[in-house]
Enzyme design. Structure first.
Site, mmCIF file in Angstrom:
data_model
loop_
_atom_site.group_PDB
_atom_site.id
_atom_site.type_symbol
_atom_site.label_atom_id
_atom_site.label_comp_id
_atom_site.label_asym_id
_atom_site.label_seq_id
_atom_site.Cartn_x
_atom_site.Cartn_y
_atom_site.Cartn_z
ATOM 1 N N LYS A 100 37.753 121.584 78.377
ATOM 2 C CA LYS A 100 37.009 121.811 77.136
ATOM 3 C C LYS A 100 35.581 122.254 77.447
ATOM 4 O O LYS A 100 34.979 121.766 78.421
ATOM 5 C CB LYS A 100 36.936 120.520 76.305
ATOM 6 C CG LYS A 100 38.289 120.014 75.819
ATOM 7 C CD LYS A 100 38.796 120.764 74.603
ATOM 8 C CE LYS A 100 40.087 120.134 74.089
ATOM 9 N NZ LYS A 100 40.825 121.018 73.186
ATOM 10 N N LYS A 125 29.864 114.123 76.128
ATOM 11 C CA LYS A 125 31.264 114.160 76.552
ATOM 12 C C LYS A 125 31.597 115.500 77.201
ATOM 13 O O LYS A 125 32.548 115.592 77.973
ATOM 14 C CB LYS A 125 32.181 113.939 75.337
ATOM 15 C CG LYS A 125 32.117 112.517 74.792
ATOM 16 C CD LYS A 125 33.214 112.227 73.777
ATOM 17 C CE LYS A 125 32.973 112.936 72.461
ATOM 18 N NZ LYS A 125 33.983 112.558 71.432
ATOM 19 N N TYR A 126 30.820 116.529 76.820
ATOM 20 C CA TYR A 126 31.176 117.874 77.298
ATOM 21 C C TYR A 126 30.062 118.561 78.072
ATOM 22 O O TYR A 126 30.238 119.683 78.516
ATOM 23 C CB TYR A 126 31.582 118.762 76.113
ATOM 24 C CG TYR A 126 32.648 118.139 75.263
ATOM 25 C CD1 TYR A 126 33.963 118.067 75.724
ATOM 26 C CD2 TYR A 126 32.342 117.592 74.024
ATOM 27 C CE1 TYR A 126 34.945 117.469 74.953
ATOM 28 C CE2 TYR A 126 33.313 116.997 73.241
ATOM 29 C CZ TYR A 126 34.610 116.940 73.711
ATOM 30 O OH TYR A 126 35.577 116.353 72.954
ATOM 31 N N ASP A 171 43.736 119.746 77.399
ATOM 32 C CA ASP A 171 43.214 119.356 78.712
ATOM 33 C C ASP A 171 43.743 118.006 79.177
ATOM 34 O O ASP A 171 43.350 117.512 80.222
ATOM 35 C CB ASP A 171 41.671 119.345 78.694
ATOM 36 C CG ASP A 171 41.100 118.390 77.658
ATOM 37 O OD1 ASP A 171 41.821 118.071 76.678
ATOM 38 O OD2 ASP A 171 39.944 117.951 77.818
ATOM 39 N N ASP A 195 40.510 102.691 77.270
ATOM 40 C CA ASP A 195 40.484 103.813 76.339
ATOM 41 C C ASP A 195 41.793 103.870 75.542
ATOM 42 O O ASP A 195 42.880 103.875 76.133
ATOM 43 C CB ASP A 195 40.309 105.092 77.168
ATOM 44 C CG ASP A 195 40.043 106.319 76.315
ATOM 45 O OD1 ASP A 195 38.953 106.391 75.716
ATOM 46 O OD2 ASP A 195 40.927 107.190 76.252
ATOM 47 N N ASN A 196 41.700 103.889 74.217
ATOM 48 C CA ASN A 196 42.879 104.055 73.360
ATOM 49 C C ASN A 196 44.088 103.213 73.767
ATOM 50 O O ASN A 196 45.185 103.749 73.961
ATOM 51 C CB ASN A 196 43.300 105.530 73.347
ATOM 52 C CG ASN A 196 42.414 106.354 72.433
ATOM 53 O OD1 ASN A 196 41.885 105.839 71.446
ATOM 54 N ND2 ASN A 196 42.262 107.624 72.748
ATOM 55 N N GLU A 227 39.441 99.468 73.321
ATOM 56 C CA GLU A 227 38.832 100.522 72.512
ATOM 57 C C GLU A 227 39.904 101.078 71.564
ATOM 58 O O GLU A 227 40.357 102.205 71.702
ATOM 59 C CB GLU A 227 38.266 101.648 73.384
ATOM 60 C CG GLU A 227 37.428 102.651 72.584
ATOM 61 C CD GLU A 227 38.073 104.019 72.469
ATOM 62 O OE1 GLU A 227 39.235 104.174 72.869
ATOM 63 O OE2 GLU A 227 37.395 104.933 71.966
#
Lengths: 679, 679
Positions: A278, A551-552, A373, A409-410, A438
């Protein structure tokens, strides 16, 4: 409607089994009390409840019996690695609730159960007093007591046996005296504390009933009381001309410690994939030099057990963990169990991914949204055992590098059964490890993740901004059975969530949200330096994403920017460390303020009272009458008391529960230490 | 603190057992959904929940899985005497709650369980639509679907196997067409209801999970919906010169039926002891001719299986039961399990009583209070098995004489385990028998009696007179898990309780309390004729006892006294019979009235809406704005609707939720049948 047999087996109803009185066990025929509603417990004991070392486990239960007899209720408890039970008497708290508590002095599982029995001796003693007060004859009753004590003497061993026999004889003599008109000695004997104590040591348990055994898992203190600071290592460089490294993070430690944080959480530090990477602001077009999302894990340089070459080496990492530890800071890693298309596992373990009929691997998506990604791991693979074991190996690998705290994460996109296995299996060897869930999803799913083992959980706090929202949400978290297993961690912002209130508010709103997070919940966190530098521009109007999200892309932060909230963060964290009230949530109580935009609450611990008043709209001034429930706080309404604002040092002298408060953008919250005679 | 071993056995923690991934069962590794919070259930399934014949059992549960996949949830149920399970799909009701219902068509135990599975086909279909709407390519997705359908074809038997194989082939062809640019046929095939139905018949259950089996006990309709009339047979004589008999009670039946009652409850009809008999108004001095308390059971003429000679014969009793039955009335007897000193059991079974050291038997007492006319049975006797069996024989004896309903006196003074055995053991043979628990004690004890089997329960209604008291109490009874097992029976008065509101109030207060009892609860009762004749003089100021209580003397009642509430009782009971809304409590909802002394609520059933507005102080006029939640009632706020007062026939035409109401001593309540277009 279809007729099928989902279960097969036969169901024997209770009534069928017990119609014949001869079939009722002797113990059941004698049994009198009922023990129910035991807390802490999770799904009736299906999962262990949570405790932390140094904190008492407060056990309560509904215990009652037929009739009017006195009950004797005892709490038994033991650490999982000991055979011997310790016991302590429970006290009646009203409305058939009984309570007692025990301390846990070591990590891991502890067990407890409750035994309740009718107490004929206490009943007799109580009734004897009532009869005496009414002037009734006591001689026969004293003989009844003598017989009871003689029975206990027969049960007793050691010196109690003789003592009790002597008391029984004494009661018989006293009965004769009572018959002759003098009940004095009988009443005195009945009231004797020594007799009561000896009778309690040799109880008649023929009516007794024991609860099932319940378990609690004792976590380290930090599971209950923690302050998290999240930062992107690649943005930690003091030199705007190059990205940050783990060494830069290490250099940032004194700053983080100075703010008062004890947990430094780093987004994934692993190599990042290049396939379908990304671009900035999440663009599907990646330009040269764009670093990609740290959550797209894995490249030719390695996967979940590697460090991104740009960040440094394992030596750098180990030194960071060690230096942090010396400052009382845990380094928390991110467990993001998914892979970039370039992750080594894609080749090494194709059986862990979902292949489409055209031979490609399914990337992550929430149709029609696509996350090209990232390849999600396929937990429905028939090779789930090797997958589970490898994921645990990842956790154990970083534990081997000194990591004790993981942000997951998730977790709600992986099977609940996986976590139910993984977390206890890691903690069996490493009971000090903490996992933060999270999961920003539906309430029952978030709760269940906590039930199966997550140590702490992200919450809806970020989206709870109105008074009624905060009050009802906190009551749910603190005053219901949820509190037995779900430890909230409140975040005013994260790299994924820049809430509208922060976007539209100014510095005052940031301060108010910080004070709410850090005092409503004993664990809280911020995503910095974006938070303390009051970064608040969204990617676009209506978005909760940050513009130029870290984040990017790599960011550079000027920590000395004027207006930084660093001093406020230091003050809030100092207050949290100085005041045990703020290190737990159990005692949270709301107080009435006559204004919808002002909220007030207290937290108390022995000898410590904290009162918070915060503005829910710190863009302007709001004022109103605050009505503190002084009774609740143990404050004498007739005498003055002092409030010391731990944010700005101001002192107030109040008397009575009702006082005027005013908050504005400059002073959007009071964090009061209340000092009163006797508190 | 003492160290003892209450349990002995070892506790194996879950984590110890499962640390090795090889030890995790295959089914657990594949399992995805979680089923929890199943209702109706009592203590996690420890006791059966309650149902009634003809009423649907509404089953709900929290069901969720990881990720975003669609779920397929199915409810399985069967009567206890059948092997085959029937199934029905459950529907998602929001916030992860799923629901379905089943009818019970016969008395006794029924079982149910829930099976949940991830539904890959429904997920695929949902995602396919989302992809199509976003204009994404569908060819590969159609091949994914084809493979899924082919798998189901392989599982299927009978004609479904061929159908599914054909559909799989069709999807493959459609994939080729989609590749060529035309996804039309693929979308059409995916949406086909026949394919969906066939796929649902042959689900992939590898991820599925089943709940434990839960039980409900189906009672007769009257367990849920009943109107009780209590009267003393000895006061039933139309001739003031002699006491009443069972024959007089029989003659009174048309009157009771005319009032609309379906249960005629008689205080104990057994011989009454003479030793220490209580005199009028409970005096310890008994004068010649005083009849004694019917609860002091037993004399030389017999005990619990005898009829007081003054009341008549077994033939009279059998005829009374038969005649009542013909009028749709159940005769309910009182089960008062204690004895007068003259009860035959005192001599025949001395082992069932508690003997004191002086050789006497302990009479009932609550020190320093003494009830010398009653010997309590000693349930702590080692001979408890013969005692339990004999008490069950008493119940079976009266069942043999046609009795199907028992009011149980003070059940909370007998062991809870006794009832847990007695009630199911009687109902195993006689599932139509109902037991009403007369336990006026602490909430947890009252609840537990209902859990262990009591069909209905007396409540605190008599002492709940303020609006907040009634609203919070009803919410507790109706909106919490208590509703799964506790069926309230509301009484405005009993021979033991003449509440202060009735003592101080006039006719209007009696009417208001009647309407509240009969409409808040689907079961209610009155003690008559004291109630309908508005008897309200207490024994003394501050007492809840009636002056000249029928418990201790024979009374004569003039049923034709002017001002009798008989017409109101008839109207209220007629409304209850005509309106299914009033035959259950599940749909009770309160509405806002702007006055503390006015209360408003509704009950609904398909095609039936009842709205009640009642005065909580009918000694004077009160008026205020009523705000009906029309949305809740399914009423269009833009169109007029009619209210028909079932008490006095008045009709009102309202529009919108807010309307003015006024109540006064003459009209202390509205019992509205609401009629609106579409309702």
């Amino acid at each position: 409607m279809a007729a099928v047999d989902p279960a097969g087996g036969n169901v024997v109803s209770r009534s069928d089994a017990e119609s014949d009185v001869a079939a009722v066990p002797e113990a059941m025929g004698r049994e009198r009390p009922v023990v129910t509603g035991v807390r802490p417990s999770v799904d009736g004991g299906r999962y262990p409840a949570k405790a932390s070392v140094g904190e008492p486990v407060v056990v309560t239960a509904d215990i009652f019996s037929d009739g009017h007899d006195e009950l004797a209720c005892v709490l038994f408890f033991r650490p999982g690695d000991e055979e011997r039970w310790t016991s302590t008497p429970m006290a009646a708290l009203g409305n058939d609730v009984w309570g007692a508590q025990f301390e846990v002095d070591r990590l891991g599982q502890h067990h407890f159960l409750i035994r309740a029995a009718v107490d004929p001796f206490a009943t007799w003693r109580r009734d004897l007093c009532a009869r005496a007060e009414a002037g009734q004859a006591l001689d026969v009753e004293l003989l009844v007591g003598a017989a009871m004590v003689a029975e206990a003497a027969a049960r007793a061993k050691g010196p109690d046996a003789e003592t009790l026999q002597a008391r029984a004889d004494g009661l018989r003599v006293a009965a004769a005296e009572a018959c002759a008109g003098d009940p004095g000695r009988g009443l005195e004997l009945a009231a004797s504390p020594e007799l009561t104590a000896a009778m309690e040591r040799w109880p008649n348990l023929c009516t007794s009933v024991s609860s099932p055994v319940y378990s609690v898992v004792a976590d380290p203190r930090r599971a209950r009381f923690s302050a998290w600071y999240e930062m992107f290592p690649r943005s930690a460089s003091p030199d705007p001309s190059r990205p940050g490294t783990l060494a830069d993070v290490e250099a940032r430690l004194p700053y983080v410690a100075g703010l008062g944080f004890d947990t430094l959480y780093l987004p994934p530090i692993h190599p990042i994939g290049t396939t379908n990477r990304k671009g900035r602001d999440g663009s599907s077009v990646c330009e040269a030099g764009d670093p990609g999302s740290p959550w797209a894990i894995g490249s030719a340089a390695g996967g979940h057990m590697a460090i991104h070459p740009d960040l440094g080496s394992f030596d750098d990492f180990d030194r960071l963990v060690r230096t942090a530890g010396e400052m009382g800071i845990d380094v928390a890693l991110d467990l993001a169990f998914n892979c970039s298309p370039d992750h080594p596992w894609v080749v090494e373990h194709p059986e862990w991914f979902r292949h489409l009929p055209d031979g490609t691997i399914r990337y992550a998506e929430n149709p029609p949204k696509r996350y090209e990604d990232v390849f999600p791991l396929d937990f429905s693979t028939t090779h789930w055992r090797s997958l589970w074991a490898s994921l645990r190996d990842v956790v154990l690998f970083w534990i081997g590098h000194g990591v004790r705290v993981f942000r997951v994460d998730n977790p709600h996109t992986k099977p609940l059964r996986f976590w139910e296995w993984l977390i206890p299996s890691v903690k069996a060897e490493h009971p000090d490890v903490c996992f933060l869930s999270e999961a920003f999803t539906r309430p029952r799913v978030m709760e269940h993740l906590a039930k199966v083992g997550f140590t702490q959980s992200y919450t809806y706090f970020t989206w709870r901004n109105e008074k009624w929202e905060l009050e009802s949400y906190l009551r749910e978290l603190v005053d219901t059975g949820v509190a037995d297993y779900f430890r909230p961690n409140f975040w005013p912002n994260t790299p994924d969530i820049l809430h509208e209130t922060l976007q539209r508010g100014g510095r005052g709103v940031f301060v108010a949200r910080l004070v709410l997070a850090a005092t409503l919940s004993s664990s809280f966190g911020i995503y910095g330096p974006a938070f303390e530098l009051t970064e608040r521009v969204p990617r676009f109007e209506g978005s909760e994403e940050y513009l130029h999200s870290e984040k990017y892309e790599v960011r550079h932060w000027d920590l000395d920017r004027p207006g930084t909230l660093a001093p406020v963060l230091s003050a809030v964290n100092a207050a949290r460390h100085a005041h045990p009230s703020l290190q737990q949530n159990r005692t949270l109580r709301f107080h009435h303020v006559e204004h919808d935009r002002l909220i007030a609450y207290s937290k108390t611990a022995p000898g410590d009272v904290i009162v918070v008043v915060a503005s829910l709209d710190a863009t302007q001034r709001h004022e109103g009458m605050l009505h503190l429930d002084l009774d609740q706080l143990g404050v004498d309404p007739e005498r003055p008391y002092e409030l010391h604002d731990l944010l700005d040092g101001a002192r107030y002298r109040w008397r009575g529960g009702s006082n005027f408060v005013a908050l504005d953008p400059e002073r959007p919250a009071h964090l009061f230490h209340l000092m009163a005679p006797g508190v």
